[in-house]
Design an enzyme around this catalytic site. Structure first.
Site, PDB file in Angstrom:
ATOM      1  N   HIS A  46       0.849  -1.189   0.000  1.00 36.01           N
ATOM      2  CA  HIS A  46       0.000   0.000   0.000  1.00 36.01           C
ATOM      3  C   HIS A  46       0.885   1.241   0.000  1.00 36.01           C
ATOM      4  O   HIS A  46       2.032   1.206   0.453  1.00 36.01           O
ATOM      5  CB  HIS A  46      -0.890   0.027   1.240  1.00 36.01           C
ATOM      6  CG  HIS A  46      -2.006  -0.962   1.217  1.00 36.01           C
ATOM      7  ND1 HIS A  46      -3.088  -0.861   2.043  1.00 36.01           N
ATOM      8  CD2 HIS A  46      -2.203  -2.071   0.466  1.00 36.01           C
ATOM      9  CE1 HIS A  46      -3.921  -1.862   1.811  1.00 36.01           C
ATOM     10  NE2 HIS A  46      -3.401  -2.609   0.859  1.00 36.01           N
ATOM     11  N   GLU A  48       0.984   3.897   1.819  1.00 33.09           N
ATOM     12  CA  GLU A  48       1.506   4.309   3.122  1.00 33.09           C
ATOM     13  C   GLU A  48       2.700   3.476   3.539  1.00 33.09           C
ATOM     14  O   GLU A  48       3.692   4.000   4.074  1.00 33.09           O
ATOM     15  CB  GLU A  48       0.428   4.177   4.209  1.00 33.09           C
ATOM     16  CG  GLU A  48      -0.843   4.919   3.944  1.00 33.09           C
ATOM     17  CD  GLU A  48      -1.908   4.084   3.241  1.00 33.09           C
ATOM     18  OE1 GLU A  48      -1.617   3.449   2.203  1.00 33.09           O
ATOM     19  OE2 GLU A  48      -3.057   4.083   3.719  1.00 33.09           O
ATOM     20  N   CYS A  76      -6.161   1.900   5.905  1.00 30.73           N
ATOM     21  CA  CYS A  76      -6.820   0.674   6.336  1.00 30.73           C
ATOM     22  C   CYS A  76      -6.217   0.229   7.675  1.00 30.73           C
ATOM     23  O   CYS A  76      -5.282   0.848   8.191  1.00 30.73           O
ATOM     24  CB  CYS A  76      -6.638  -0.418   5.288  1.00 30.73           C
ATOM     25  SG  CYS A  76      -4.919  -0.994   5.127  1.00 30.73           S
ATOM     26  N   CYS A  79      -2.355  -0.471   7.521  1.00 26.64           N
ATOM     27  CA  CYS A  79      -1.552   0.747   7.436  1.00 26.64           C
ATOM     28  C   CYS A  79      -1.657   1.568   8.713  1.00 26.64           C
ATOM     29  O   CYS A  79      -0.661   2.131   9.186  1.00 26.64           O
ATOM     30  CB  CYS A  79      -1.960   1.567   6.221  1.00 26.64           C
ATOM     31  SG  CYS A  79      -1.572   0.721   4.674  1.00 26.64           S
TER      32      CYS A  79
END
Length: 158
Positions: A46, A48, A76, A79
């Site tokens: 992801h 992040e 999410c 993260c």
């Protein structure tokens, strides 16, 4: 956030869900990332996570204590957990994520009082632009049928 939007645009160009992130330390971007799950075949890739990994390498420390993370979509649970573990003090995100957001939408991992570190998230910065890049991406993916797909974790982090 404009730099995070550029990262999101790069993700879209690569066929990835358009989420982008940057880590800022002392007024300087030290980490950038955009979703790369498809390219890397990695469920953890992801935006992040990639941006924080780059920032940690730059600082030569896993502690991102004096940093701000900007991300185009509310993080999410994975993260958000990483943000807490990295000791990021400030999180700013664009669009909320009503189906997978873990910074206030369905969970609030970053402000959980039982954890050893808390972050006060700030959402809504350039929200319209952050939502639009996701909406346009999914509309295009679904054949441009004119229906607006939801900006949510089921579709946006997938």
């Amino acid at each position: 956030m404009r730099q995070a939007l550029r990262e999101a645009s790069e993700a879209a160009d690569e066929g990835e869900v358009p989420v982008g992130a940057v880590v800022v330390h002392q007024g300087r971007i030290i980490g950038r990332g955009h979703n790369q799950r498809e390219m890397l075949n990695d469920p953890t890739a992801h935006a992040e996570m990639i941006a924080m990994t780059a920032a940690a390498a730059y600082l030569e420390s896993w502690r991102l204590e004096d940093c701000t993370l900007y991300v185009t979509l509310e993080p999410c649970a994975m993260c958000a957990g990483a943000i807490v573990l990295a000791r990021v003090p400030r999180l700013i995100y664009g669009a909320g994520d009503p189906k997978a957001g873990a910074c206030g939408s369905i969970l609030n991992v970053v402000d959980e009082p039982r954890l050893n570190h808390r972050v006060k998230p700030d959402g809504g910065l350039l929200e319209a632009e952050c939502s639009e890049i996701l909406r346009a991406f999914f509309q295009d993916r679904r054949g441009g049928n004119g229906s607006d797909p939801p900006v949510d974790g089921a579709s946006s982090h997938s």
